[in-house]
Enzyme design. Structure first.
Site, PDB file in Angstrom:
ATOM      1  N   LEU A  40       0.825  -1.218   0.000  1.00  0.00           N
ATOM      2  CA  LEU A  40       0.000   0.000   0.000  1.00  0.00           C
ATOM      3  C   LEU A  40       0.850   1.254   0.000  1.00  0.00           C
ATOM      4  O   LEU A  40       0.471   2.289  -0.535  1.00  0.00           O
ATOM      5  CB  LEU A  40      -0.897   0.031   1.244  1.00  0.00           C
ATOM      6  CG  LEU A  40      -2.069  -0.925   1.300  1.00  0.00           C
ATOM      7  CD1 LEU A  40      -2.662  -0.952   2.702  1.00  0.00           C
ATOM      8  CD2 LEU A  40      -3.134  -0.516   0.290  1.00  0.00           C
ATOM      9  N   GLY A  41       2.001   1.152   0.643  1.00  0.00           N
ATOM     10  CA  GLY A  41       2.834   2.349   0.738  1.00  0.00           C
ATOM     11  C   GLY A  41       4.159   2.032   1.383  1.00  0.00           C
ATOM     12  O   GLY A  41       4.333   0.981   2.009  1.00  0.00           O
ATOM     13  N   GLY A  43       7.720   4.150   3.089  1.00  0.00           N
ATOM     14  CA  GLY A  43       8.273   5.445   3.489  1.00  0.00           C
ATOM     15  C   GLY A  43       9.315   5.247   4.563  1.00  0.00           C
ATOM     16  O   GLY A  43       9.754   4.120   4.811  1.00  0.00           O
ATOM     17  N   LYS A  44       9.695   6.370   5.210  1.00  0.00           N
ATOM     18  CA  LYS A  44      10.660   6.301   6.307  1.00  0.00           C
ATOM     19  C   LYS A  44      10.133   5.377   7.392  1.00  0.00           C
ATOM     20  O   LYS A  44      10.887   4.745   8.113  1.00  0.00           O
ATOM     21  CB  LYS A  44      10.859   7.701   6.897  1.00  0.00           C
ATOM     22  CG  LYS A  44      11.915   8.514   6.163  1.00  0.00           C
ATOM     23  CD  LYS A  44      12.311   9.738   7.001  1.00  0.00           C
ATOM     24  CE  LYS A  44      12.630  10.934   6.135  1.00  0.00           C
ATOM     25  NZ  LYS A  44      11.445  11.750   5.797  1.00  0.00           N
ATOM     26  N   PHE A  45       8.813   5.305   7.501  1.00  0.00           N
ATOM     27  CA  PHE A  45       8.160   4.527   8.555  1.00  0.00           C
ATOM     28  C   PHE A  45       8.235   3.025   8.328  1.00  0.00           C
ATOM     29  O   PHE A  45       7.939   2.238   9.216  1.00  0.00           O
ATOM     30  CB  PHE A  45       6.690   4.945   8.681  1.00  0.00           C
ATOM     31  CG  PHE A  45       5.924   4.909   7.382  1.00  0.00           C
ATOM     32  CD1 PHE A  45       5.481   3.710   6.857  1.00  0.00           C
ATOM     33  CD2 PHE A  45       5.660   6.079   6.678  1.00  0.00           C
ATOM     34  CE1 PHE A  45       4.790   3.657   5.659  1.00  0.00           C
ATOM     35  CE2 PHE A  45       4.949   6.050   5.472  1.00  0.00           C
ATOM     36  CZ  PHE A  45       4.520   4.837   4.963  1.00  0.00           C
ATOM     37  N   GLY A  46       8.619   2.571   7.134  1.00  0.00           N
ATOM     38  CA  GLY A  46       8.619   1.146   6.829  1.00  0.00           C
ATOM     39  C   GLY A  46       7.752   0.887   5.611  1.00  0.00           C
ATOM     40  O   GLY A  46       7.570   1.765   4.772  1.00  0.00           O
ATOM     41  N   ASP A 155       3.590  15.508  12.984  1.00  0.00           N
ATOM     42  CA  ASP A 155       3.952  15.259  11.588  1.00  0.00           C
ATOM     43  C   ASP A 155       2.738  15.439  10.679  1.00  0.00           C
ATOM     44  O   ASP A 155       2.511  14.660   9.757  1.00  0.00           O
ATOM     45  CB  ASP A 155       4.543  13.845  11.449  1.00  0.00           C
ATOM     46  CG  ASP A 155       5.397  13.697  10.192  1.00  0.00           C
ATOM     47  OD1 ASP A 155       5.772  14.723   9.580  1.00  0.00           O
ATOM     48  OD2 ASP A 155       5.693  12.545   9.819  1.00  0.00           O
TER      49      ASP A 155
HETATM   50  C1  PIT Z   1      -3.587   2.169   5.381  1.00  0.00           C
HETATM   51  C2  PIT Z   1      -3.590   2.408   4.015  1.00  0.00           C
HETATM   52  C3  PIT Z   1      -2.536   3.086   3.447  1.00  0.00           C
HETATM   53  C4  PIT Z   1      -1.485   3.517   4.220  1.00  0.00           C
HETATM   54  C5  PIT Z   1      -1.489   3.286   5.569  1.00  0.00           C
HETATM   55  C6  PIT Z   1      -2.554   2.610   6.163  1.00  0.00           C
HETATM   56  C7  PIT Z   1      -0.370   3.759   6.331  1.00  0.00           C
HETATM   57  C8  PIT Z   1      -0.425   3.964   7.594  1.00  0.00           C
HETATM   58  C9  PIT Z   1       0.682   4.360   8.425  1.00  0.00           C
HETATM   59  C10 PIT Z   1       0.484   4.271   9.782  1.00  0.00           C
HETATM   60  C11 PIT Z   1       1.465   4.620  10.638  1.00  0.00           C
HETATM   61  C12 PIT Z   1       2.690   5.069  10.144  1.00  0.00           C
HETATM   62  C13 PIT Z   1       2.881   5.171   8.793  1.00  0.00           C
HETATM   63  C14 PIT Z   1       1.873   4.814   7.932  1.00  0.00           C
HETATM   64  O1  PIT Z   1       3.680   5.414  11.035  1.00  0.00           O
HETATM   65  O2  PIT Z   1      -2.564   3.332   2.126  1.00  0.00           O
HETATM   66  O3  PIT Z   1      -4.641   1.517   5.917  1.00  0.00           O
HETATM   67  O4  PIT Z   1       1.296   4.536  11.962  1.00  0.00           O
END
Ligand code: PIT
Length: 334
Positions: A40-41, A43-46, A155
């Site tokens: 789904l995505g 980033g820096k977060f994983g 953020d």
């Molecule tokens: C979803 C759908 C999507 C992205 C996310 C969740 C991402 C969530 C997220 C949650 C965090 C974080 C980074 C990203 O630190 O497209 O259901 O707590």
């Protein structure tokens, strides 16, 4: 054409998420309990994947974070601790958490509509000042709840505002990776978000507080209405210099079509003096969010340009990060 329904802006009854008292499970392989699906995505977060709980069939999202250092694990633990306090329909919900030593997995509510800004630039979406108020109101409702729980998000930026569905108007705030409990005894400083959206007190290493999030809400609102970024400079240093002196204006011609109420709303958030900024509750009572907003269609030319530029920056950053990890380039994943 998709337009915001003014009588009932947030529309249909919202299915409530099954709130759970989550504790981190160790020594359990989450893949035994969940089927992992598409990405789904990232980033820096994983990395976040769509997933399905085998026992219930529930569709969820699973965020994986590598935890090679003790500090990485502490950060995820802190995020989970904070998310446990944030049960609210405008905020992404926590469902489950796992730790296998090398990585942690946080199972979250699935939000299927993508980023708010991607949604509003679609040709089938009519962007009006009224639709902006519908989104800004929900953002303020979410922030009001976060602040009531004595938490700072720290953020707030457009990529952390997702649409629940591809056609509805409900949004949810995500990413509590930088969130902190507010403790007036402890001097909270340094935490760094994105220069474009951070408040002067962050750049100046001054005490941060609830008002710090409200500044970012003001920047998000400015960009949503105009497609322009109020403090953006040629470099991050230049951007931060503009932020510290709170230097911005409404001089561009796009602001000719924006109401005085909308500008007043932004002006009451983008104040260098943090005590003078509106809090989330005051925002909800502001004339622009509480009375009927004008229904003029806004030009999306600049907002499209802004979103496309961000996509490029993100793609380049992903490539750089993957190369650093020694990954072979697979353009499907970028
Ligand atoms: C979803 C759908 C999507 C992205 C996310 C969740 C991402 C969530 C997220 C949650 C965090 C974080 C980074 C990203 O630190 O497209 O259901 O707590």
């Amino acid at each position: 054409m998709i337009q915001v329904d003014e009588s009932d802006p947030v529309g249909e009854v919202e299915p409530s998420f099954p709130y759970r008292n989550v504790s981190i499970q160790r020594g359990v392989d989450m893949k035994e309990l969940y089927d992992l699906q598409s990405e789904l995505g990232r980033g820096k977060f994983g990395t976040v994947y769509r997933c399905r709980e085998k026992s219930s069939g529930l569709q969820l999202a699973a965020k994986f974070v590598a935890t090679p250092k003790r500090e990485d694990r502490r950060n995820v633990e802190r995020e989970i601790e904070i998310m446990r306090l944030l049960q609210h329909p405008r905020l992404i919900q926590l469902y489950d958490a796992y730790d296998n030593g090398k990585a942690m997995c946080v199972v979250l509510e699935l939000i299927e509509g993508g980023e708010l800004f991607e949604r509003v630039i679609c040709d089938d979406f009519i962007l009006t000042e009224k639709s902006c108020t519908v989104f800004m109101r929900q953002i303020c409702e979410g922030i009001e709840f976060i602040h009531k729980q004595n938490i700072l998000h720290l953020d707030m930026k457009p990529e952390n505002i997702l649409c629940l569905t591809r056609t509805g108007n409900r949004i949810k705030i995500i990413d509590f990776g930088l969130a902190r409990k507010y403790d007036p005894q402890k001097k909270l400083q340094v935490l760094f978000g994105t220069p474009e959206f951070v408040a002067p007190e962050i750049v100046n290493f001054d005490q941060i507080s609830f008002e710090t999030d409200m500044w970012s809400v003001g920047v998000i609102c400015y960009v949503l209405l105009s497609g322009l970024s109020p403090f953006m400079g040629a470099t991050d240093i230049e951007t931060m210099a503009n932020v510290t002196i709170a230097k911005y204006d409404f001089d561009d011609e796009v602001f000719n079509e924006i109401s005085e109420d909308a500008k007043d709303f932004i002006q009451k958030l983008l104040l260098k003096d943090k005590e003078a900024r509106l809090n989330a509750n005051q925002c909800l009572k502001h004339k622009w969010l509480s009375e009927k907003a004008v229904n003029t269609t806004l030009s999306k030319v600049k907002l499209k340009r802004y979103v496309i530029k961000k996509r490029w920056i993100k793609a380049v950053n992903t490539i750089i990060a993957l190369r650093r990890m020694g990954a072979k380039l697979d353009f499907d994943s970028v």
